[in-house]
Design an enzyme around this catalytic site. Structure first.
Site, PDB file in Angstrom:
ATOM      1  N   CYS A  80      -9.409 -66.956  -8.670  1.00  0.00           N
ATOM      2  CA  CYS A  80      -8.458 -67.759  -9.429  1.00  0.00           C
ATOM      3  C   CYS A  80      -7.394 -68.349  -8.518  1.00  0.00           C
ATOM      4  O   CYS A  80      -6.568 -69.147  -8.971  1.00  0.00           O
ATOM      5  CB  CYS A  80      -7.830 -66.945 -10.559  1.00  0.00           C
ATOM      6  SG  CYS A  80      -6.909 -65.518  -9.998  1.00  0.00           S
ATOM      7  N   PHE A  90     -15.293 -60.098 -12.994  1.00  0.00           N
ATOM      8  CA  PHE A  90     -16.293 -59.786 -11.969  1.00  0.00           C
ATOM      9  C   PHE A  90     -15.828 -60.128 -10.565  1.00  0.00           C
ATOM     10  O   PHE A  90     -16.314 -59.554  -9.591  1.00  0.00           O
ATOM     11  CB  PHE A  90     -17.602 -60.538 -12.261  1.00  0.00           C
ATOM     12  CG  PHE A  90     -17.587 -62.002 -11.876  1.00  0.00           C
ATOM     13  CD1 PHE A  90     -17.836 -62.403 -10.580  1.00  0.00           C
ATOM     14  CD2 PHE A  90     -17.308 -62.979 -12.819  1.00  0.00           C
ATOM     15  CE1 PHE A  90     -17.811 -63.743 -10.217  1.00  0.00           C
ATOM     16  CE2 PHE A  90     -17.285 -64.320 -12.472  1.00  0.00           C
ATOM     17  CZ  PHE A  90     -17.530 -64.705 -11.164  1.00  0.00           C
ATOM     18  N   GLU A 120     -11.945 -75.643 -14.033  1.00  0.00           N
ATOM     19  CA  GLU A 120     -12.316 -74.644 -13.029  1.00  0.00           C
ATOM     20  C   GLU A 120     -13.834 -74.481 -13.005  1.00  0.00           C
ATOM     21  O   GLU A 120     -14.433 -74.021 -13.970  1.00  0.00           O
ATOM     22  CB  GLU A 120     -11.641 -73.307 -13.371  1.00  0.00           C
ATOM     23  CG  GLU A 120     -11.876 -72.211 -12.371  1.00  0.00           C
ATOM     24  CD  GLU A 120     -11.108 -70.951 -12.719  1.00  0.00           C
ATOM     25  OE1 GLU A 120     -10.459 -70.384 -11.833  1.00  0.00           O
ATOM     26  OE2 GLU A 120     -11.159 -70.528 -13.895  1.00  0.00           O
ATOM     27  N   GLU A 135     -19.080 -56.359 -16.965  1.00  0.00           N
ATOM     28  CA  GLU A 135     -20.468 -55.915 -17.091  1.00  0.00           C
ATOM     29  C   GLU A 135     -21.349 -56.511 -16.004  1.00  0.00           C
ATOM     30  O   GLU A 135     -22.487 -56.073 -15.810  1.00  0.00           O
ATOM     31  CB  GLU A 135     -21.010 -56.286 -18.472  1.00  0.00           C
ATOM     32  CG  GLU A 135     -21.104 -57.767 -18.777  1.00  0.00           C
ATOM     33  CD  GLU A 135     -19.812 -58.378 -19.296  1.00  0.00           C
ATOM     34  OE1 GLU A 135     -19.865 -59.485 -19.869  1.00  0.00           O
ATOM     35  OE2 GLU A 135     -18.734 -57.753 -19.112  1.00  0.00           O
TER      36      GLU A 135
END
Length: 494
Positions: free
Chosen positions: A293, A160, A393, A187
């Site tokens: 990331c 996403f 994370e 999605e």
């Protein structure tokens, strides 16, 4: 191919798959809501496509693959050039769509789309990059050559946080190398991926069925991983899911590149330029609400306690000036997180860190806004060693401060983590920068650069638990991944 003959549905919010050149309703009976994270507006309903839907897309791709493989590399490169032109013509539209669907600021979304287009530009060099090797006369009358051929059908499962750029990490390289393509966008924000496929369908040089799209979630992913017609899988997502994707794809005989999570550190040396450092930390930790990331989610403050505190104060003061709001508002610095569930998870992480002894030196909790997704910059200090806020994370606008007496200790702290995606250092010392780039265990390193994102001609080269597989996205790694080597040994009778 063209999508004009079968228009994409406009009278319903239920999205359709793109299969064999046509917008095709999913066979699924279940769907998810896709909402604007800034306003909560319902943008679309996303079908949870079935294995049958996936089979249709893969079958269409495989039917187109033989024709496309036989197309010359130069023609394929020109098709990608045409895709680059159509994407560039729709750059602003795509950026606005990213901002509405994912939430990020319009400037950030525009940069994302630009980076995706850059991958198209890099992939147009494929006729050169595909060249093999040869050695004449390895024995009497015997010659050997190595050639590259496409792997076949590539499935891309994308996240996403970069709904335009990451599909474009994969699509241009895969098709330029001669493969057919199936995209499964996130999605949570599928509209940019859908629009990219629609624009690709307007490029006449691509044969019908070459580029396909299937919406969905777990079932669609599993169907792609298991389908015997899929030869290679490109994935970006969390570390846990990357490992799952890699193991399941390998079990069914597929080639796989699975890029996973990160916990990136920014080392702040005492001699760092204050303004350069503060700006770099802000963009890295809080740009895209930390949902990258490559986001720097740890700042390692180096030096004496007084030097560490001075760096902390500069970072906190700069972060406190950032404005949180809707991505389409030009005054917004920190956009919403992707959905209310992500907001709730992040708030729980902050609360847990505080309960475990951390000091919340800047608290971004407050009014979550109409979409339930606003979270301001949050900075944690005095976090216990080994805590989740240091090790894992969190994927939000939460920065953890860690302290080190000197550069050697800072490098040891960074290298102790299980991830190795990226790391940066802020310093005016060439010696410190050289020691850091030599010693840090990360695949992407920045020196006085907050986000160490490589241009598309270089690989996105995470290490350790930030990747499952040995070939990365972009650069020459993409050429290696999307082709198979064939070595031909030849002898002719005299």
């Amino acid at each position: 191919m063209t999508a004009d003959t079968v228009p994409r549905p406009t009278d319903t919010r239920m999205l359709a798959n793109f299969v064999g050149g046509a917008w095709t309703p999913s066979a699924a009976t279940d769907s998810l809501e896709d909402r604007d994270p800034a306003t909560g507006e319902l943008l679309a309903r996303v079908p949870l496509s079935t294995a049958a839907d996936v089979d249709g897309a893969v079958t269409a791709a495989r039917a187109a693959a033989a024709t496309w493989r036989a197309t010359s590399p130069l023609q394929r490169a020109r098709a990608v050039m045409a895709l680059r032109e159509v994407l560039n013509a729709h750059h602003d539209e795509l950026a606005e769509l990213v901002s509405r669907d994912m939430g990020k600021t319009l400037a950030d979304a525009a940069a994302e789309v630009g980076r995706g287009i850059e991958s198209c530009e890099a992939a147009t060099a494929m006729p050169h990059l595909l060249k093999g090797e040869n050695l004449e006369g390895v024995a009497t009358g015997v010659d050997v050559e190595m050639i590259r051929q496409p792997v076949g059908v590539v499935a891309a499962i994308t996240p996403f946080n970069f709904p335009a750029m990451i599909p474009l990490w994969f699509l241009p390289y895969a098709v330029a190398a001669g493969n057919a393509f199936v995209l499964k966008p996130s999605e949570q924000d599928p509209l940019p991926g859908e629009r990219i496929v629609e624009l690709a369908a307007s490029v006449d040089a691509f044969p019908t069925g070459l580029i396909n799209l299937v919406h969905g979630a777990h079932d669609a992913v599993n169907a792609l991983l298991d389908h015997p017609g899929v030869d290679a899988v490109s994935f970006v997502g969390s570390a846990r899911t990357a490992r799952y994707v890699a193991e399941r794809a390998i079990a069914s005989g597929k080639r796989v590149q699975a890029l996973g999570g990160a916990k990136n550190s920014m080392v702040v040396m005492p001699d760092a330029d204050p303004e350069l450092m503060a700006g770099g930390v802000m963009g890295s930790a809080f740009g895209a609400a930390g949902q990258r990331c490559l986001a720097g989610s740890i700042a390692v403050l180096v030096g004496t306690r007084a030097e560490q505190d001075a760096a902390r104060d500069r970072i906190v003061e700069a972060a406190a000036r950032l404005r949180t709001g809707p991505g389409l508002d030009p005054d917004t610095d920190v956009c919403p997180v992707v959905d209310p569930a992500a907001h709730a998870r992040l708030v729980a992480d902050i609360e847990q860190a505080a309960a475990d002894g951390a000091t919340v030196v800047l608290d971004g909790r407050g009014d979550p806004g109409p979409g339930g997704c606003l979270l301001g910059p949050t900075i944690l200090d005095d976090v216990p060693a080994g805590h989740r806020a240091i090790e894992e994370e969190l994927f939000g606008p939460v920065l953890t401060l860690v302290r080190a007496a000197d550069l050697d200790e800072a490098i040891d702290l960074v290298n102790a983590g299980r991830y190795g995606n990226a790391s940066v250092i802020f310093t005016e010392s060439g010696g410190a920068a050289r020691a850091y780039r030599y010693g840090v265990q990360a695949g992407m390193v920045g020196v006085n650069v907050g986000v160490a994102a490589p241009v598309a001609w270089f690989p996105f080269s995470g290490w350790k638990d930030s990747i499952d597989g040995d070939l990365h996205a972009n650069g020459r790694d993409a050429v290696e991944f999307y082709t198979r080597k064939k070595v031909v040994t030849t002898r002719w009778a005299a």
